[in-house]
Scaffold this active site. Structure first.
Site, mmCIF file in Angstrom:
data_model
loop_
_atom_site.group_PDB
_atom_site.id
_atom_site.type_symbol
_atom_site.label_atom_id
_atom_site.label_comp_id
_atom_site.label_asym_id
_atom_site.label_seq_id
_atom_site.Cartn_x
_atom_site.Cartn_y
_atom_site.Cartn_z
ATOM 1 N N GLU A 1 14.526 -33.133 88.317
ATOM 2 C CA GLU A 1 13.105 -32.882 88.538
ATOM 3 C C GLU A 1 12.757 -31.425 88.258
ATOM 4 O O GLU A 1 11.696 -31.139 87.696
ATOM 5 C CB GLU A 1 12.720 -33.266 89.967
ATOM 6 N N HIS B 1 11.457 -35.971 80.861
ATOM 7 C CA HIS B 1 12.487 -36.903 81.326
ATOM 8 C C HIS B 1 13.033 -37.720 80.152
ATOM 9 O O HIS B 1 14.232 -38.014 80.094
ATOM 10 C CB HIS B 1 11.914 -37.846 82.381
ATOM 11 N N GLU C 1 6.852 -36.189 82.355
ATOM 12 C CA GLU C 1 7.487 -37.474 82.041
ATOM 13 C C GLU C 1 8.077 -37.486 80.636
ATOM 14 O O GLU C 1 9.145 -38.071 80.407
ATOM 15 C CB GLU C 1 6.480 -38.619 82.220
#
Length: 339
Positions: A255, A177, A174
């Site tokens: 991803e 990201h 995360e």
């Protein structure tokens, strides 16, 4: 390591470009939707039918509605500005409300907080906020538009069922990201799709209501009124197509890039593989809206809906980690009990 091979700088540049294009296109989309709503309302209500009865001809509704364009554009730009302000300051509150997430402190979840803080310290990153969703499902997401707003959210199931190395890998995913600017693009895309869905629902309810009221016998202002309705419906179709384009703009590659970023941060590809294996089949959060699910670390879609999937299958992600990061396959498959 396949992070460099896939072009991290190009990935970030593409995300920034898509974000700018989506922001620039938002007012245009609102103008189109405003036209569709206004034209459908006029075409279905047929306000001219009574006042022009017996006068030989009805006015040209198409020309009349085109004359409304400057006013509709002004209103749409004003609404876009208001929505930008609301989204900038309150997007996280809206996302939290949609998923049931609540912000936590170090005292609430010391283990998770320390893992995230250590990752940030190791790379000189600003510590994002931390939030938790009280659900047994295993999932996580990052959100935010700029530094100081970023938030990493994890589920209770993820905290309870992953060991420290696996949980660290998910947090690193995360954080990646955030580093790659994926979260900014995702939040902007969610705003677009959400507006389209909301307006379309209102429009189709209006069509249904007018259809019931008229009993199907109304001619909707004759030929001109019919053209107005056809034009409005065409605009709605265009809006839906734009929504699909926006959905496809959320490249599945992000991803793979975040998985690679997690390995870069933790130096532990096996932990990422084990976490993905545990998450697989246990990630569903049914109460979360479809648009918000696009932000999750896993959002499985099968059958026809798989065509619109914004996440690659977990086996494919594991295959990439094994091939390019030297990970070991089949880790963590049997260590998670059924929820």
């Amino acid at each position: 390591m396949f992070l460099g091979a896939t072009g991290l700088r190009s990935h970030i540049w593409n995300n920034n470009l898509k974000s700018v294009l989506l922001l620039a296109g938002f007012p245009i989309l609102l103008i189109l939707l405003g036209l569709a709503v206004t034209w459908l309302t006029v075409g279905l209500a047929d306000p001219y039918a009574g006042s022009y009865a017996g006068k030989g001809a009805q006015p040209d509704l198409v020309a009349a509605e085109l004359a409304r364009l400057p006013g509709i554009a002004a209103w749409s730009l004003g609404l876009a500005a208001i929505w930008f302000v609301i989204a900038w300051f309150f997007h996280q509150s809206m996302i939290n409300a949609a998923t049931g997430a609540r912000r936590i402190s170090r005292k609430d979840e010391t283990r998770v907080w320390n893992l995230l803080e250590n990752l940030c310290i190791s790379r000189g990153l600003t510590m994002p906020h931390l939030a938790v969703i009280e659900t047994p499902a295993l999932n996580a997401y990052a959100s935010g538009l700029r530094e100081g707003q970023y938030t990493v959210t994890v589920t209770r199931g993820l905290i309870d069922r992953l060991d420290d190395a696996e949980l660290e890998a998910v947090l690193a995913h995360e954080l990646s990201h955030i580093r790659h600017k994926d979260v900014r693009l995702l939040v902007i895309a969610i705003i677009f799709v959400g507006i389209i869905s909301f307006v379309a629902e209102i429009v189709f309810r209006r069509i249904f209501w007018f259809g019931l009221r008229s009993g199907g016998d109304r001619r909707s202002g004759g030929r001109s009124g019919g053209l107005v309705i056809v034009a409005a419906l065409a605009i709605l179709v265009i809006a839906y197509l734009l929504a699909i384009v926006i959905r496809f703009s959320l490249s599945r590659r992000r991803e793979f890039m975040a998985d690679a970023g997690a390995v870069e941060l933790t130096r532990n590809p096996d932990a990422m593989i084990a976490a993905l294996n545990k998450i697989s089949g246990h990630s569903e959060i049914e109460t979360a809206p479809d648009e918000v699910r696009e932000m999750f670390i896993e959002n499985p879609k099968t059958g026809f809906m798989g065509l619109f999937a914004t996440h690659p299958p977990i086996p494919k992600r594991i295959e990439m980690l094994v091939k390019y990061a030297g990970g070991t396959p089949s880790l963590g498959r049997s260590s998670v009990p059924e929820i």
